[in-house]
Enzyme design. Structure first.
Site, mmCIF file in Angstrom:
data_model
loop_
_atom_site.group_PDB
_atom_site.id
_atom_site.type_symbol
_atom_site.label_atom_id
_atom_site.label_comp_id
_atom_site.label_asym_id
_atom_site.label_seq_id
_atom_site.Cartn_x
_atom_site.Cartn_y
_atom_site.Cartn_z
ATOM 1 N N ASN A 149 -24.161 -6.928 4.324
ATOM 2 C CA ASN A 149 -23.913 -7.867 5.200
ATOM 3 C C ASN A 149 -25.466 -8.141 5.975
ATOM 4 O O ASN A 149 -25.621 -7.536 7.227
ATOM 5 C CB ASN A 149 -23.068 -8.114 5.532
ATOM 6 C CG ASN A 149 -23.039 -9.651 6.765
ATOM 7 O OD1 ASN A 149 -23.772 -10.582 6.504
ATOM 8 N ND2 ASN A 149 -21.725 -9.271 7.823
ATOM 9 N N GLU B 208 -11.970 -5.359 9.898
ATOM 10 C CA GLU B 208 -13.862 -5.000 10.498
ATOM 11 C C GLU B 208 -12.820 -5.324 12.081
ATOM 12 O O GLU B 208 -13.283 -6.203 11.922
ATOM 13 C CB GLU B 208 -14.846 -6.156 9.755
ATOM 14 C CG GLU B 208 -15.641 -6.366 8.566
ATOM 15 C CD GLU B 208 -16.071 -6.559 8.882
ATOM 16 O OE1 GLU B 208 -17.732 -5.756 8.187
ATOM 17 O OE2 GLU B 208 -16.800 -7.634 8.660
ATOM 18 N N GLU C 104 -17.452 -13.124 13.453
ATOM 19 C CA GLU C 104 -19.015 -13.831 13.666
ATOM 20 C C GLU C 104 -18.725 -15.502 13.201
ATOM 21 O O GLU C 104 -19.127 -16.126 14.567
ATOM 22 C CB GLU C 104 -20.507 -13.287 13.175
ATOM 23 C CG GLU C 104 -20.059 -11.921 13.955
ATOM 24 C CD GLU C 104 -21.487 -11.143 14.097
ATOM 25 O OE1 GLU C 104 -22.480 -11.538 12.546
ATOM 26 O OE2 GLU C 104 -21.648 -10.070 13.565
ATOM 27 N N LYS D 90 -26.935 -10.544 7.371
ATOM 28 C CA LYS D 90 -26.290 -11.684 8.660
ATOM 29 C C LYS D 90 -27.778 -12.542 9.107
ATOM 30 O O LYS D 90 -27.988 -13.403 7.672
ATOM 31 C CB LYS D 90 -26.766 -11.034 9.661
ATOM 32 C CG LYS D 90 -25.382 -9.825 9.851
ATOM 33 C CD LYS D 90 -24.600 -8.942 11.084
ATOM 34 C CE LYS D 90 -23.487 -8.216 10.725
ATOM 35 N NZ LYS D 90 -22.711 -8.211 12.373
ATOM 36 N N HIS E 229 -16.041 -13.778 8.581
ATOM 37 C CA HIS E 229 -16.341 -13.235 9.029
ATOM 38 C C HIS E 229 -16.435 -13.245 9.931
ATOM 39 O O HIS E 229 -16.003 -13.874 10.998
ATOM 40 C CB HIS E 229 -18.157 -13.291 8.628
ATOM 41 C CG HIS E 229 -18.457 -11.851 9.041
ATOM 42 N ND1 HIS E 229 -19.136 -11.720 10.706
ATOM 43 C CD2 HIS E 229 -19.077 -10.659 9.015
ATOM 44 C CE1 HIS E 229 -19.674 -10.245 10.904
ATOM 45 N NE2 HIS E 229 -19.362 -9.252 9.915
ATOM 46 N N SER F 225 -19.906 -0.377 12.561
ATOM 47 C CA SER F 225 -20.769 -0.192 12.671
ATOM 48 C C SER F 225 -20.717 1.240 11.445
ATOM 49 O O SER F 225 -21.149 2.392 12.186
ATOM 50 C CB SER F 225 -20.704 0.471 14.194
ATOM 51 O OG SER F 225 -20.684 0.128 15.047
ATOM 52 N N GLY G 145 -21.461 -4.259 15.599
ATOM 53 C CA GLY G 145 -22.194 -3.978 15.814
ATOM 54 C C GLY G 145 -22.433 -3.079 16.925
ATOM 55 O O GLY G 145 -23.763 -3.685 18.258
HETATM 56 C C1 PEP Z 1 -20.718 -6.707 9.819
HETATM 57 O O1 PEP Z 1 -21.899 -7.694 10.003
HETATM 58 O O2 PEP Z 1 -19.735 -6.581 9.042
HETATM 59 C C2 PEP Z 1 -20.544 -5.835 10.660
HETATM 60 C C3 PEP Z 1 -19.807 -4.695 10.148
HETATM 61 O O3 PEP Z 1 -21.410 -5.412 11.252
HETATM 62 P P1 PEP Z 1 -21.801 -3.815 11.782
HETATM 63 O O4 PEP Z 1 -22.771 -2.783 10.766
HETATM 64 O O5 PEP Z 1 -23.812 -4.036 12.288
HETATM 65 O O6 PEP Z 1 -21.221 -3.008 13.032
#
Ligand code: PEP
Length: 255
Positions: A10, A168, A98, A12, A96, A214, A174
């Site tokens: 992703n 997630e 976010e 973003k 997601h 992460s 992040g």
């Molecule tokens: C994501 O955006 O779905 C995500 C898991 O981000 P990160 O790997 O940066 O934690």
């Protein structure tokens, strides 16, 4: 039941078209063909088409980061399924955290997006995850169960079989803090049990459940060793070609 592992990046809101194509070209070279894996990249909307050209002829598939439920209309800033299919997408990320945190996404809108994606033959990657406060309050199981049930509401067993779910935990996205493989496995297992009730044993055995939060080259092998972790949704680390390549090639020895 064998499930083909799926590794999805992703991107973003990162990458001009030029930057996105440069990254996609590197990935086309390094992970354009990896047997036994499915690979998806989800660049910003503006880069879908040029990234699609850069990965053409490889096994890397194109995904979008969101989709609206209406086919067209006065929905400023949104994007329709036909627009994504025309740009070459076969996957779409839905719900997601976010989007839930910053843009008012709710369980109900996640469900509407899911049905639009399914009707358009896009594979939905439905994201669920608890906040740190919810985990600390021992509410993880209830939150995930609610998000899965409402996210998939109204979908038939056959439709659920076409979905991908991404667990997630919000506190791991992040932040550099990853759920331990054990913590992730516990939730993935609970989701799969829930899918038995929502659909059937066979369907539950088919659905890929990805972990996100992460994920990096350093932790992918341990995560993928868990029986109910079928892949990863990767944010930050998917912007680094070498790192994402190693993630896609998990378990493989270096050198
Ligand atoms: C994501 O955006 O779905 C995500 C898991 O981000 P990160 O790997 O940066 O934690």
């Amino acid at each position: 039941m064998t499930r083909t592992p799926l590794l999805a990046g992703n991107w973003k809101m990162h990458g001009t078209r030029q930057e996105a194509v440069a990254l996609a070209q590197k990935l086309a070279e390094t992970i354009g063909r990896v047997p036994g894996r499915e690979v998806v990249v989800a660049p910003p909307f503006t880069a879908l088409e040029c990234v699609g050209r850069a990965i053409a002829g490889t096994q890397i598939r194109l995904g979008a980061q969101n989709v609206h439920w209406e086919p067209k209309g006065a929905y400023t800033g949104e994007i329709a399924t036909a627009m994504l299919s025309e740009a070459g997408c076969t996957y779409v990320i839905i719900g997601h955290s976010e989007r839930r945190q910053h843009f008012g996404e709710t369980d109900e809108t996640v469900n509407r997006r899911l049905h639009a994606a399914l009707a358009a033959e896009l594979v939905p990657i439905v994201c669920v995850g608890e906040t740190l406060a919810e985990r600390d309050a021992d509410a993880t199981a209830a939150v995930i169960e609610r998000q899965v049930a409402s996210g998939l509401a109204g979908a038939s067993s056959a439709q659920i079989a076409r979905c991908v779910i991404a667990y997630e935990p919000v506190w791991a996205i992040g932040t550099g803090v990853t759920a331990t493989p054990g913590q992730a496995q516990e939730v993935h297992h609970a989701i799969r049990r829930q899918l038995v009730g929502l659909a059937s044993d066979t369907t539950a055995g088919r659905v890929r459940i990805l972990y996100g939060g992460s994920v990096k080259a350093a932790n992918i092998d341990a995560l993928m060793a868990e029986p109910d972790i079928d892949g990863a949704l990767v944010g930050g680390a998917s912007l680094d070609a070498a790192e994402f390549t190693r993630i896609v090639r998990y378990e493989e020895k270096e050198g």
